[in-house]
Design a protein around this motif. Structure first.
Motif, PDB file in Angstrom:
ATOM      1  N   LYS A   1       0.831  -1.216   0.000  1.00 18.54           N
ATOM      2  CA  LYS A   1       0.000   0.000   0.000  1.00 18.54           C
ATOM      3  C   LYS A   1       0.863   1.261   0.000  1.00 18.54           C
ATOM      4  CE  LYS A   1      -4.218  -1.903   1.953  1.00 18.54           C
ATOM      5  NZ  LYS A   1      -4.773  -2.249   0.690  1.00 18.54           N
ATOM      6  N   LYS A   2       2.072   1.185   0.582  1.00 18.57           N
ATOM      7  CA  LYS A   2       2.971   2.348   0.588  1.00 18.57           C
ATOM      8  C   LYS A   2       3.633   2.577  -0.763  1.00 18.57           C
ATOM      9  CE  LYS A   2       5.518   1.227   4.164  1.00 18.57           C
ATOM     10  NZ  LYS A   2       6.472   1.238   5.279  1.00 18.57           N
ATOM     11  N   VAL A   3       3.749   1.544  -1.574  1.00 17.33           N
ATOM     12  CA  VAL A   3       4.469   1.681  -2.843  1.00 17.33           C
ATOM     13  C   VAL A   3       3.570   1.574  -4.072  1.00 17.33           C
ATOM     14  CG1 VAL A   3       6.630   0.864  -1.846  1.00 17.33           C
ATOM     15  CG2 VAL A   3       5.095  -0.770  -2.933  1.00 17.33           C
TER      16      VAL A   3
ATOM     17  N   LYS B   1      11.517  -8.876   1.462  1.00 13.16           N
ATOM     18  CA  LYS B   1      11.935  -8.473   2.798  1.00 13.16           C
ATOM     19  C   LYS B   1      10.727  -8.089   3.656  1.00 13.16           C
ATOM     20  CE  LYS B   1      15.505  -5.591   2.949  1.00 13.16           C
ATOM     21  NZ  LYS B   1      16.468  -4.564   2.530  1.00 13.16           N
ATOM     22  N   ALA B   2       9.808  -7.335   3.072  1.00 12.57           N
ATOM     23  CA  ALA B   2       8.619  -6.922   3.807  1.00 12.57           C
ATOM     24  C   ALA B   2       7.749  -8.130   4.188  1.00 12.57           C
ATOM     25  CB  ALA B   2       7.796  -5.939   2.981  1.00 12.57           C
TER      26      ALA B   2
END
Length: 125
Positions: free
Chosen positions: A4-6, A121-122
């Protein structure tokens, strides 16, 4: 949550140039003198400052921990630290750098492999 951030961010044009420069002079095509790249951007900056900021100087500012410096100013800061801009260009990109170049949506700048790695990684991989 990470996606959602990217989501909707532009492709990693801010740092695209630096994806293949990992040494101060070894990665350039034989017909391109390494010292020419900063010179070309310095000249172009007089006519297209936003373009140069988005593709060149914002990333260098991150690498030198400076803000909004021009190519000439970045050259001076690098020289004071015993480097030239080619050495600064070879410094690694950090995933936490947030770019401010294009509105309304800009931020993290990932090229394809960096995007996938960050996603892994996330996700805890």
């Amino acid at each position: 949550e990470w996606f959602k951030k990217v989501e909707g961010l532009p492709y990693g044009y801010h740092n695209f140039l630096y994806g293949w420069i990992d040494s101060a002079g070894e990665n350039f095509p034989p017909i391109l003198p390494p010292k020419l790249v900063p010179i070309v951007f310095a000249v172009l900056e007089k006519y297209k400052p936003t373009l140069v900021r988005n593709f060149f100087t914002e990333a260098l500012n991150f690498r030198l921990n400076t803000t909004n410096l021009t190519t000439a100013e970045l050259t001076a800061v690098a020289a004071k630290r015993g480097m030239d801009l080619n050495q600064v260009m070879a410094m690694p990109e950090h995933d936490y750098w947030v770019y401010n170049g294009e509105k309304p949506r800009d931020g993290y700048s990932y090229v394809c492999c960096a995007f996938v790695t960050s996603m892994w990684k996330a996700g805890g991989i």
